[in-house]
Design a protein around this motif. Structure first.
Motif, PDB file in Angstrom:
ATOM      1  N   GLU A  34      -3.815   0.617 -15.634  1.00 41.04           N
ATOM      2  CA  GLU A  34      -4.426  -0.580 -15.055  1.00 41.04           C
ATOM      3  C   GLU A  34      -3.443  -1.313 -14.153  1.00 41.04           C
ATOM      4  OE1 GLU A  34      -7.400  -3.155 -14.141  1.00 41.04           O
ATOM      5  OE2 GLU A  34      -7.515  -1.282 -15.293  1.00 41.04           O
ATOM      6  N   ARG A  35      -2.164  -1.346 -14.563  1.00 43.29           N
ATOM      7  CA  ARG A  35      -1.163  -2.002 -13.722  1.00 43.29           C
ATOM      8  C   ARG A  35      -1.008  -1.282 -12.389  1.00 43.29           C
ATOM      9  NH1 ARG A  35       5.129  -1.582 -15.050  1.00 43.29           N
ATOM     10  NH2 ARG A  35       4.598   0.504 -14.320  1.00 43.29           N
ATOM     11  N   SER A  36      -0.934   0.049 -12.441  1.00 45.68           N
ATOM     12  CA  SER A  36      -0.809   0.816 -11.188  1.00 45.68           C
ATOM     13  C   SER A  36      -2.027   0.611 -10.297  1.00 45.68           C
ATOM     14  CB  SER A  36      -0.629   2.303 -11.516  1.00 45.68           C
ATOM     15  OG  SER A  36       0.532   2.517 -12.285  1.00 45.68           O
ATOM     16  N   ARG A  37      -3.206   0.587 -10.933  1.00 40.68           N
ATOM     17  CA  ARG A  37      -4.432   0.372 -10.165  1.00 40.68           C
ATOM     18  C   ARG A  37      -4.437  -1.016  -9.523  1.00 40.68           C
ATOM     19  NH1 ARG A  37      -7.767   0.897 -14.033  1.00 40.68           N
ATOM     20  NH2 ARG A  37      -7.907   3.164 -13.915  1.00 40.68           N
ATOM     21  N   PHE A  38      -3.967  -2.001 -10.263  1.00 42.49           N
ATOM     22  CA  PHE A  38      -3.936  -3.371  -9.743  1.00 42.49           C
ATOM     23  C   PHE A  38      -2.968  -3.478  -8.564  1.00 42.49           C
ATOM     24  CE2 PHE A  38      -1.639  -7.429  -9.839  1.00 42.49           C
ATOM     25  CZ  PHE A  38      -2.674  -8.299  -9.522  1.00 42.49           C
ATOM     26  N   LEU A  39      -1.754  -2.889  -8.722  1.00 40.53           N
ATOM     27  CA  LEU A  39      -0.784  -2.964  -7.638  1.00 40.53           C
ATOM     28  C   LEU A  39      -1.261  -2.208  -6.401  1.00 40.53           C
ATOM     29  CD1 LEU A  39       2.532  -2.541  -9.652  1.00 40.53           C
ATOM     30  CD2 LEU A  39       1.672  -4.613  -8.557  1.00 40.53           C
ATOM     31  N   ALA A  40      -1.913  -1.054  -6.650  1.00 37.09           N
ATOM     32  CA  ALA A  40      -2.447  -0.312  -5.500  1.00 37.09           C
ATOM     33  C   ALA A  40      -3.513  -1.126  -4.778  1.00 37.09           C
ATOM     34  CB  ALA A  40      -3.023   1.019  -5.965  1.00 37.09           C
ATOM     35  N   ASP A  71      -5.148  -4.455  -0.236  1.00 38.65           N
ATOM     36  CA  ASP A  71      -5.735  -5.698   0.275  1.00 38.65           C
ATOM     37  C   ASP A  71      -4.764  -6.448   1.182  1.00 38.65           C
ATOM     38  OD1 ASP A  71      -7.979  -5.104  -1.137  1.00 38.65           O
ATOM     39  OD2 ASP A  71      -7.527  -6.436  -2.826  1.00 38.65           O
ATOM     40  N   LEU A  72      -3.458  -6.292   0.959  1.00 38.56           N
ATOM     41  CA  LEU A  72      -2.492  -6.996   1.802  1.00 38.56           C
ATOM     42  C   LEU A  72      -2.290  -6.320   3.144  1.00 38.56           C
ATOM     43  CD1 LEU A  72       0.305  -8.020  -0.724  1.00 38.56           C
ATOM     44  CD2 LEU A  72      -1.284  -9.521   0.476  1.00 38.56           C
ATOM     45  N   ARG A  73      -2.538  -5.030   3.191  1.00 39.86           N
ATOM     46  CA  ARG A  73      -2.291  -4.320   4.456  1.00 39.86           C
ATOM     47  C   ARG A  73      -3.221  -4.807   5.570  1.00 39.86           C
ATOM     48  NH1 ARG A  73       1.135  -0.048   4.023  1.00 39.86           N
ATOM     49  NH2 ARG A  73       1.592   0.678   1.889  1.00 39.86           N
ATOM     50  N   LEU A  75      -2.221  -9.914  11.317  1.00 36.16           N
ATOM     51  CA  LEU A  75      -1.130 -10.794  11.735  1.00 36.16           C
ATOM     52  C   LEU A  75      -0.218 -10.113  12.753  1.00 36.16           C
ATOM     53  CD1 LEU A  75      -0.103 -12.453   8.341  1.00 36.16           C
ATOM     54  CD2 LEU A  75      -1.171 -13.569  10.304  1.00 36.16           C
ATOM     55  N   ARG A  76      -0.002  -8.801  12.548  1.00 39.05           N
ATOM     56  CA  ARG A  76       0.844  -8.085  13.509  1.00 39.05           C
ATOM     57  C   ARG A  76       0.195  -8.044  14.895  1.00 39.05           C
ATOM     58  NH1 ARG A  76       5.171  -5.141  12.411  1.00 39.05           N
ATOM     59  NH2 ARG A  76       4.663  -5.069  10.176  1.00 39.05           N
ATOM     60  N   LEU A  77      -1.130  -7.840  14.951  1.00 39.20           N
ATOM     61  CA  LEU A  77      -1.844  -7.835  16.242  1.00 39.20           C
ATOM     62  C   LEU A  77      -1.792  -9.206  16.903  1.00 39.20           C
ATOM     63  CD1 LEU A  77      -4.974  -5.674  15.315  1.00 39.20           C
ATOM     64  CD2 LEU A  77      -3.044  -5.002  16.754  1.00 39.20           C
ATOM     65  N   ARG A  78      -1.965 -10.253  16.098  1.00 38.26           N
ATOM     66  CA  ARG A  78      -1.930 -11.603  16.665  1.00 38.26           C
ATOM     67  C   ARG A  78      -0.525 -11.979  17.126  1.00 38.26           C
ATOM     68  NH1 ARG A  78      -5.784 -14.365  12.014  1.00 38.26           N
ATOM     69  NH2 ARG A  78      -7.737 -13.355  12.701  1.00 38.26           N
ATOM     70  N   ALA A  79       0.478 -11.444  16.418  1.00 43.26           N
ATOM     71  CA  ALA A  79       1.851 -11.733  16.835  1.00 43.26           C
ATOM     72  C   ALA A  79       2.131 -11.135  18.202  1.00 43.26           C
ATOM     73  CB  ALA A  79       2.829 -11.189  15.807  1.00 43.26           C
ATOM     74  N   ASP A 137       9.422  -7.695   6.798  1.00 40.21           N
ATOM     75  CA  ASP A 137       9.939  -7.976   5.462  1.00 40.21           C
ATOM     76  C   ASP A 137       8.826  -7.983   4.424  1.00 40.21           C
ATOM     77  OD1 ASP A 137      12.471  -8.156   6.425  1.00 40.21           O
ATOM     78  OD2 ASP A 137      12.500 -10.358   6.562  1.00 40.21           O
ATOM     79  N   MET A 138       7.689  -8.565   4.762  1.00 42.36           N
ATOM     80  CA  MET A 138       6.567  -8.602   3.830  1.00 42.36           C
ATOM     81  C   MET A 138       6.056  -7.203   3.531  1.00 42.36           C
ATOM     82  SD  MET A 138       4.446 -11.906   5.251  1.00 42.36           S
ATOM     83  CE  MET A 138       3.135 -11.640   4.068  1.00 42.36           C
ATOM     84  N   GLU A 139       5.937  -6.380   4.549  1.00 39.79           N
ATOM     85  CA  GLU A 139       5.455  -5.024   4.353  1.00 39.79           C
ATOM     86  C   GLU A 139       6.458  -4.196   3.544  1.00 39.79           C
ATOM     87  OE1 GLU A 139       3.221  -1.554   6.955  1.00 39.79           O
ATOM     88  OE2 GLU A 139       4.146  -3.281   7.941  1.00 39.79           O
TER      89      GLU A 139
END
Length: 498
Positions: free
Chosen positions: A282-288, A293-295, A301-305, A323-325
């Motif tokens: 479940e932890r691996s599934r949550f992190l994945a 979702d963050l990508r 944000l990268r396109l707008r930058a 850094d975030m990625e």
């Protein structure tokens, strides 16, 4: 202070003595309890044997005494007058056999009748034995009232059962009243020997100890060792399973067989293992899911930058997004790097190291490997390769090259990855580099943990976690030449579980 040290030494001696008397292991304690309990039972039951033998030792003198009484009665019955009877008593009496007429009936109650069970040769049984012998010799019952019957040792002392231990020829002392039909009562004191029965000094006890105590104690200890070892086998299996669970959570479940308590413990252990597997999954599934979702917002944000008119702001925003990625990727790397999702198998470590060296050379780096293993090692191939890859990458990044040496002593496999970098002089920093996200920047031989240079600070964290999962260790040490640091050695030690 002297008194305190003396108390500490005394306490230490008491603790060592306690370990000798009361073992630390459950196996030793159970064996000790079983052996001590059975030995104590043997000690208690041995009193029955000694009491019986004591009475058996008294049996022959009692029969001799009864025979002499029967002969006395026969001679007295054949005497024609009282004067002749007195002469007969004088002739029969000696230092070991005295006879005396008494007036009236002695005020001593007769021994109680037998209960019908096989009597031991106590006073009552001895009295019955004497009466029986006299009746058999004379053909009629004679009233005999036995007052006392006990053993006397070689020194002439009444010591009871102790006379068996140090007397070569214990004798029996008897005191009785005998009713001669038609003539009156006689008071009789007699001391009768063994009539040829010969007991060596201490031989009886030694024989008993050797044949009963020693043999039985050895047999009990042997049985206890086997029985306790068999009974504790499920506990040892549970211990090994718990140790293996830390290295491979996907190990095969424990067999749910054996006694009720063992089955219950195995079921609880398997349930705990399954809960841990579900939790990690479940932890691996949550992190994945979080990573996925963050990508999307990061991409937006990268396109707008890229659409910002100010190049300086555009560059700064790019760095923050990178850094975030990198942090997202590093978090997933930690989870995937230390999580064991494969079966334990035999690994050709030599081929794995050769492959890592070839990959480094193809990328334009300097790398080499020397030494070899005697046989494949057991482990998790994907995770072990990741551990070694991280060590090689660190050596190349901070030392310019990676030199791998392998030594196999049969019990452990030592893999040392060396570089020619400035090393890490501070011992505390050499241990802190294994902490997550901790990095040091090295400039001209000086360490500075405030400056970050390359990587995410997770390579060594993952490598040590994988080493621990294999039951091994990973340590760093400086390599010195001519009194100065000539590089850093990362030593991975893997035990053989053959």
């Amino acid at each position: 202070m002297v008194r305190v040290n003396a108390c500490l030494r005394r306490w230490s001696r008491l603790r060592r003595l306690r370990r000798l008397v009361w073992p630390d292991t459950l196996f030793g304690r159970l064996v000790l309890v079983l052996a001590a309990g059975l030995f104590a039972g043997q000690l208690l039951t041995s009193t029955i044997w000694f009491d019986t033998h004591d009475n058996r030792t008294l049996e022959i003198p009692a029969r001799l005494f009864a025979s002499r009484l029967a002969d006395t009665v026969r001679l007295l019955q054949r005497a024609p007058d009282e004067a002749t009877r007195d002469v007969i008593l004088d002739e029969l009496s000696d230092a070991r056999y005295t006879l005396r007429w008494i007036a009236g009936v002695p005020s001593v109650p007769p021994p109680p009748p037998s209960s019908g069970t096989p009597p031991s040769l106590t006073l009552r049984a001895t009295s019955e034995l004497i009466s029986g012998v006299i009746q058999k010799r004379l053909g009629e019952p004679i009233d005999v009232r036995l007052i006392d019957a006990q053993l006397r040792d070689d020194a002439g002392h009444h010591r009871g059962i102790l006379s068996l231990f140090d007397s070569r020829m214990p004798t029996g002392d008897f005191h009785a009243f005998l009713n001669v039909p038609g003539q009156g009562w006689l008071e009789v004191h007699s001391n009768e020997g063994q009539a040829g029965m010969h007991s060596e000094r201490g031989a009886l006890v030694l024989d008993y100890l050797l044949r009963i105590y020693l043999l039985r104690f050895a047999a009990v200890c042997a049985i206890a060792f086997v029985a306790v070892r068999f009974a504790l086998a499920p506990l040892r299996q549970l211990t090994r399973a718990a140790q293996a669970l830390g290295r491979n959570i996907h190990r095969a479940p424990l067999p749910e067989s054996g006694p009720l308590e063992v089955r219950g413990a195995a079921q609880s252990f398997n349930a705990m293992q399954q809960q841990l597997i579900d939790h990690l999954t479940e932890r691996s599934r949550f992190l994945a899911a979080v990573s996925h979702d963050l990508r999307s917002p990061l991409t937006r944000l990268r396109l707008r930058a890229e659409m910002l008119p100010d190049p300086a702001w555009r560059e700064r925003l790019r760095g923050d997004l990178d850094d975030m990625e990198a942090m997202v990727r590093a978090t997933l790397d930690v989870v995937q790097g230390v999580e064991i999702t494969e079966a334990r198998q035999k690994i050709d470590l030599d081929s794995m190291l050769e492959g890592l060296v070839e990959d480094a050379r193809e990328a334009g780096h300097i790398a080499s490997v020397t030494g070899s293993t005697r046989a494949p090692v057991k482990g998790f191939a994907r995770n072990l390769k990741r551990c070694l890859q991280n060590l090689v990458n660190n050596a190349i990044r901070y030392g310019g090259e990676a030199r791998i040496s392998v030594h196999d002593d049969g019990a452990q496999v030592h893999v040392c990855v060396s570089d020619n970098g400035p090393g890490i002089a501070d011992a505390a920093l050499r241990e802190r580099v294994f902490e997550p996200y901790f990095r040091i920047a090295i400039h001209h031989g000086e360490e500075n943990d405030e400056e970050k240079s390359g990587g995410t600070g997770l390579g060594l964290t993952i490598a040590r976690s994988i080493a621990t999962a294999h039951g091994g260790t990973l340590t760093l040490r400086n390599r010195e030449e001519a009194g100065r640091i000539a590089g850093l050695d990362a030593e991975l030690i893997l035990p053989r579980d053959d």
